[in-house]
Enzyme design. Sequence first.
Site, PDB file in Angstrom:
ATOM      1  N   CYS A   8     -36.860 -20.829   4.080  1.00  0.00           N
ATOM      2  CA  CYS A   8     -35.407 -20.684   3.985  1.00  0.00           C
ATOM      3  C   CYS A   8     -34.927 -21.174   2.614  1.00  0.00           C
ATOM      4  O   CYS A   8     -35.223 -22.310   2.230  1.00  0.00           O
ATOM      5  CB  CYS A   8     -34.731 -21.477   5.092  1.00  0.00           C
ATOM      6  SG  CYS A   8     -32.935 -21.547   4.892  1.00  0.00           S
ATOM      7  N   CYS A  50     -32.781 -24.543   3.273  1.00  0.00           N
ATOM      8  CA  CYS A  50     -33.269 -25.796   3.854  1.00  0.00           C
ATOM      9  C   CYS A  50     -34.783 -25.872   3.866  1.00  0.00           C
ATOM     10  O   CYS A  50     -35.351 -26.832   4.382  1.00  0.00           O
ATOM     11  CB  CYS A  50     -32.726 -25.969   5.265  1.00  0.00           C
ATOM     12  SG  CYS A  50     -33.454 -24.839   6.459  1.00  0.00           S
ATOM     13  N   CYS A 102     -34.100 -18.074   9.645  1.00  0.00           N
ATOM     14  CA  CYS A 102     -34.473 -19.444   9.320  1.00  0.00           C
ATOM     15  C   CYS A 102     -34.599 -20.183  10.645  1.00  0.00           C
ATOM     16  O   CYS A 102     -33.743 -20.049  11.517  1.00  0.00           O
ATOM     17  CB  CYS A 102     -33.379 -20.073   8.467  1.00  0.00           C
ATOM     18  SG  CYS A 102     -33.396 -21.862   8.481  1.00  0.00           S
ATOM     19  N   LYS A 157      -1.962   7.645   5.228  1.00  0.00           N
ATOM     20  CA  LYS A 157      -2.220   6.342   5.846  1.00  0.00           C
ATOM     21  C   LYS A 157      -2.149   5.303   4.734  1.00  0.00           C
ATOM     22  O   LYS A 157      -3.035   5.201   3.891  1.00  0.00           O
ATOM     23  CB  LYS A 157      -3.573   6.311   6.534  1.00  0.00           C
ATOM     24  CG  LYS A 157      -3.786   5.003   7.279  1.00  0.00           C
ATOM     25  CD  LYS A 157      -4.888   5.126   8.303  1.00  0.00           C
ATOM     26  CE  LYS A 157      -4.924   3.953   9.264  1.00  0.00           C
ATOM     27  NZ  LYS A 157      -4.987   2.655   8.653  1.00  0.00           N
ATOM     28  N   GLU A 171       1.208  12.349   7.696  1.00  0.00           N
ATOM     29  CA  GLU A 171       1.663  11.279   6.781  1.00  0.00           C
ATOM     30  C   GLU A 171       0.446  10.642   6.138  1.00  0.00           C
ATOM     31  O   GLU A 171      -0.595  10.567   6.753  1.00  0.00           O
ATOM     32  CB  GLU A 171       2.391  10.171   7.569  1.00  0.00           C
ATOM     33  CG  GLU A 171       3.529  10.637   8.425  1.00  0.00           C
ATOM     34  CD  GLU A 171       3.914   9.596   9.496  1.00  0.00           C
ATOM     35  OE1 GLU A 171       3.631   8.399   9.312  1.00  0.00           O
ATOM     36  OE2 GLU A 171       4.484  10.015  10.510  1.00  0.00           O
ATOM     37  N   TYR A 180       7.242   4.133   9.198  1.00  0.00           N
ATOM     38  CA  TYR A 180       6.480   5.254   9.764  1.00  0.00           C
ATOM     39  C   TYR A 180       6.766   5.517  11.242  1.00  0.00           C
ATOM     40  O   TYR A 180       6.168   6.393  11.827  1.00  0.00           O
ATOM     41  CB  TYR A 180       4.983   5.120   9.514  1.00  0.00           C
ATOM     42  CG  TYR A 180       4.347   3.825   9.970  1.00  0.00           C
ATOM     43  CD1 TYR A 180       4.385   3.423  11.288  1.00  0.00           C
ATOM     44  CD2 TYR A 180       3.681   3.016   9.047  1.00  0.00           C
ATOM     45  CE1 TYR A 180       3.788   2.254  11.695  1.00  0.00           C
ATOM     46  CE2 TYR A 180       3.077   1.834   9.443  1.00  0.00           C
ATOM     47  CZ  TYR A 180       3.136   1.463  10.781  1.00  0.00           C
ATOM     48  OH  TYR A 180       2.549   0.297  11.179  1.00  0.00           O
ATOM     49  N   GLU A 186       5.010   0.082   6.896  1.00  0.00           N
ATOM     50  CA  GLU A 186       3.957  -0.578   6.140  1.00  0.00           C
ATOM     51  C   GLU A 186       4.544  -1.215   4.885  1.00  0.00           C
ATOM     52  O   GLU A 186       5.269  -0.562   4.132  1.00  0.00           O
ATOM     53  CB  GLU A 186       2.910   0.481   5.747  1.00  0.00           C
ATOM     54  CG  GLU A 186       1.583  -0.075   5.323  1.00  0.00           C
ATOM     55  CD  GLU A 186       0.605  -0.277   6.482  1.00  0.00           C
ATOM     56  OE1 GLU A 186       1.039  -0.234   7.659  1.00  0.00           O
ATOM     57  OE2 GLU A 186      -0.571  -0.498   6.210  1.00  0.00           O
ATOM     58  N   LYS A 203      -9.692   9.334   8.192  1.00  0.00           N
ATOM     59  CA  LYS A 203      -9.953   8.487   7.040  1.00  0.00           C
ATOM     60  C   LYS A 203     -10.688   9.248   5.948  1.00  0.00           C
ATOM     61  O   LYS A 203     -11.512  10.119   6.234  1.00  0.00           O
ATOM     62  CB  LYS A 203     -10.804   7.268   7.467  1.00  0.00           C
ATOM     63  CG  LYS A 203     -10.194   6.427   8.567  1.00  0.00           C
ATOM     64  CD  LYS A 203      -8.996   5.615   8.112  1.00  0.00           C
ATOM     65  CE  LYS A 203      -9.328   4.242   7.644  1.00  0.00           C
ATOM     66  NZ  LYS A 203      -9.846   3.247   8.463  1.00  0.00           N
ATOM     67  N   ASP A 224       9.499 -36.354  -3.893  1.00  0.00           N
ATOM     68  CA  ASP A 224      10.860 -36.531  -3.378  1.00  0.00           C
ATOM     69  C   ASP A 224      11.754 -37.203  -4.418  1.00  0.00           C
ATOM     70  O   ASP A 224      12.935 -36.884  -4.529  1.00  0.00           O
ATOM     71  CB  ASP A 224      10.852 -37.353  -2.093  1.00  0.00           C
ATOM     72  CG  ASP A 224      10.230 -36.580  -0.942  1.00  0.00           C
ATOM     73  OD1 ASP A 224       9.914 -37.191   0.083  1.00  0.00           O
ATOM     74  OD2 ASP A 224      10.057 -35.343  -1.095  1.00  0.00           O
ATOM     75  N   CYS A 282     -30.213 -26.706   9.032  1.00  0.00           N
ATOM     76  CA  CYS A 282     -29.988 -25.893   7.838  1.00  0.00           C
ATOM     77  C   CYS A 282     -28.512 -25.962   7.439  1.00  0.00           C
ATOM     78  O   CYS A 282     -27.631 -25.608   8.230  1.00  0.00           O
ATOM     79  CB  CYS A 282     -30.385 -24.447   8.134  1.00  0.00           C
ATOM     80  SG  CYS A 282     -30.073 -23.332   6.769  1.00  0.00           S
ATOM     81  N   ASP A 321      -2.147   1.890   2.709  1.00  0.00           N
ATOM     82  CA  ASP A 321      -3.080   0.773   2.768  1.00  0.00           C
ATOM     83  C   ASP A 321      -2.339  -0.530   2.465  1.00  0.00           C
ATOM     84  O   ASP A 321      -2.393  -1.046   1.357  1.00  0.00           O
ATOM     85  CB  ASP A 321      -4.209   1.018   1.764  1.00  0.00           C
ATOM     86  CG  ASP A 321      -5.478   0.330   2.213  1.00  0.00           C
ATOM     87  OD1 ASP A 321      -5.473  -0.278   3.289  1.00  0.00           O
ATOM     88  OD2 ASP A 321      -6.472   0.419   1.473  1.00  0.00           O
TER      89      ASP A 321
HETATM   90  S1  IVH Z   1       1.446   4.806  13.015  1.00  0.00           S
HETATM   91  C1  IVH Z   1       1.126   3.788  17.358  1.00  0.00           C
HETATM   92  N1  IVH Z   1       1.519   5.733  10.565  1.00  0.00           N
HETATM   93  O1  IVH Z   1      -2.435   1.865  10.262  1.00  0.00           O
HETATM   94  C2  IVH Z   1       0.872   4.136  15.936  1.00  0.00           C
HETATM   95  N2  IVH Z   1       0.332   3.716  10.948  1.00  0.00           N
HETATM   96  O2  IVH Z   1      -4.463   1.721  12.483  1.00  0.00           O
HETATM   97  C3  IVH Z   1       1.111   3.022  15.019  1.00  0.00           C
HETATM   98  N3  IVH Z   1      -0.644   2.722   8.944  1.00  0.00           N
HETATM   99  O3  IVH Z   1      -1.224  -0.909  11.990  1.00  0.00           O
HETATM  100  C4  IVH Z   1       0.805   3.274  13.644  1.00  0.00           C
HETATM  101  N4  IVH Z   1       0.078   4.229   7.533  1.00  0.00           N
HETATM  102  O4  IVH Z   1      -0.383  -0.591   9.620  1.00  0.00           O
HETATM  103  C5  IVH Z   1       1.072   4.762  11.368  1.00  0.00           C
HETATM  104  N5  IVH Z   1       1.711   6.664   8.449  1.00  0.00           N
HETATM  105  C6  IVH Z   1       1.256   5.686   9.248  1.00  0.00           C
HETATM  106  C7  IVH Z   1       0.495   4.605   8.758  1.00  0.00           C
HETATM  107  C8  IVH Z   1       0.045   3.639   9.648  1.00  0.00           C
HETATM  108  C9  IVH Z   1      -0.612   3.111   7.670  1.00  0.00           C
HETATM  109  C10 IVH Z   1      -1.350   1.520   9.448  1.00  0.00           C
HETATM  110  C11 IVH Z   1      -0.484   0.627  10.284  1.00  0.00           C
HETATM  111  C12 IVH Z   1      -1.209   0.423  11.575  1.00  0.00           C
HETATM  112  C13 IVH Z   1      -2.570   0.921  11.283  1.00  0.00           C
HETATM  113  C14 IVH Z   1      -3.122   1.574  12.538  1.00  0.00           C
END
Ligand code: IVH
Length: 678
Positions: free
Chosen positions: A416, A419, A434, A122, A120, A232, A180, A322, A42, A440, A124
Amino acid sequence: MTAGGRATDTARRAAELRERIAYHDHRYYVLDDPEISDAEYDELLAELQRIEAEHPELVVPESPTQRVGGAPAASFAPVRHRLPMLSLNNGFAEEDLRAFDRRARERLGREAAAITYMAEPKLDGLAISLFYRDGRLAQAATRGDGETGEDVTGNVRTVRAIPLSLKGAGWPDAFEVRGEVFMRRADFERLNEGLHEAGQRGFMNPRNAAAGSLRQLDPAVTAGRPLSFFAYGPGWVPEDFSLPTRQSAVLDWFADMGIPVCPERSCVRGTEGALAYYREMAERRGELPYDIDGVVFKVDDRADQQRMGFVARAPRWAIAYKFPAEERTTRLLSVDFQVGRTGALTPVARLEPVLVGGVMVSNATLHNMDEVARKDIRIGDRVVVRRAGDVIPEVVGRAGGEREPDTREIVLPDACPECASAIEQEEGKAAVRCTGGLVCPAQRREALRHFVSRKALDIEGFGDKLIEQLVRAGAVSNPAELFSLDAQRLQDFERVGPKSAQNLEEALAQARETTLARFVYALGIREVGEVTARALAGHFGTLEALMQASVEELEAIRDVGPVVARHVSNFFAEPHNREVIDALRRAGVHWPETRPAAERPQPLAGRTYVLTGSLEGMPREEASARLQALGAKVTGSVSGNTTAVIAGENPGSKLAKAEKLGIPVLDAAALEELLHSP
Ligand code: IVH
């Protein structure tokens, strides 16, 4: 000395102060490792403020007196989402996608026709909700648990990709955009380089970097982090506002307002179109400037989406397909055994470091000795390592080809490693444990880590290093003893300055007020995760009732199987556990108690309500949950079966329909009364 000389001295002093303050800010806010007391800090700041007041020409934008959006916050305020932020159901194989499409066509009664999907990537990163009022960014919140997130407005305002004011006109007075926040790979590399040069630790991957940067308490730090954003989907919009009828058109509309959307989005038809998109993105994944972990398909027609609705926490109209986890081969150098919270010994592979999916991996789990035997893995082997998203990397198996000559067998230790207690293997079980229990240190440490974790009592600041020290020093041997620590005592430990000691004491004080579900989860009963803990808390209402429950009673609860029932019953039968629970309550840990579900009155049973418009002082989801807790049914559309429509401000067509059908309409005050009806 001349006047000019004095001015230069003053300027030099101001620069020095700025540098020193920035240094201490960093130690305090980023490293959580202050070097000086609050009072000393401060003094530095006061001196700088004095100089700047006398010499306004010396004020520079980067001065700590001129922080972005004011002083750093002590914590993030909670924000209740107007509509819950849901997650997506995942698919991992072509068959999952085909099944999703089949169900969609069945639900929509369009077995023969192809559905149009918005495809779209997904992304990350992490989900964020942006609230715009009168075209200006008014609030930004993280997803949190989906119901309640954290107010990160100050930080989000520093993200240059997110517009502070919208382009054009025609947007509703207030509405919410969801998307995102992420970090581009090149930005991530640069950020890490800078952090390393400054002698700081870098982030594991772009996702962690984005999350870590957004959760900085000091927006000035976030301002220095290169974050990106793609929207999104829509969140809450006023009932009387008509969004574009298709998801694809909503995203185009966002783009028109200056809100960034992913350029890789594309409309596809049916499974074949979706599969082609998936394959293309899988192939181009590495060339994209940001990480994606799959693709998302959403039914494009929003009226169809509404018809399909939701299951649990995810929409029926979308699926995240995925990408498969990344795999690499490397050499297994040695194996250590790690002791977990419940004493289970896990063989951990020490590997020749290898880059898997953008992360350097040098440790991976081998799960258990049965897996080691089944996969026939020896030290010195070349092995395949896999990493998927945030999950712990694992050794999948031995790489192909001849085994090299001087490999060694992986052997279980006799005792262990932490421990030296005896280890045992339960009949017919793969896990080896253990027997040291809380003698432990590893089990103590893990139990404490679990107890303070976010989903448990959420005691901020008790990081792994501090817990390790507390256990080693014998200062804390069970969770109850955490509450006997005060700031004075905490300062005895390494890396705990006076300010963080105070914060830790405050975090402990706050954690004393919790919920029964969190408390039950925090106890760390074997196989009792969040969901089970919530089910137990909801069913029994009080800890006493839960502690007295028989195995049969426990088994009868949804979400609780025979194995879990036995673990719960055994846990509470153990005198040591009862002692710790007593000690926790004596330390002041408490929660609101409710009556068991079966005994709770259901005065509204048999009634059906519809909510419309915004209700003063209560989010609609809360009103809905509270009505349901009293036995009422809450539905989305008005019909002859509706008991009453509860209308807040700006009600939509539902009010008109109620009036047409002659159904009673209640206001917010009447709702309050209803909720307090005996
Ligand atoms: S739609 C009701 N679109 O994935 C649907 N989510 O598992 C809401 N995410 O929390 C999500 N890309 O952070 C949507 N093109 C996309 C996305 C997306 C990434 C993430 C998002 C969400 C999570 C859902």
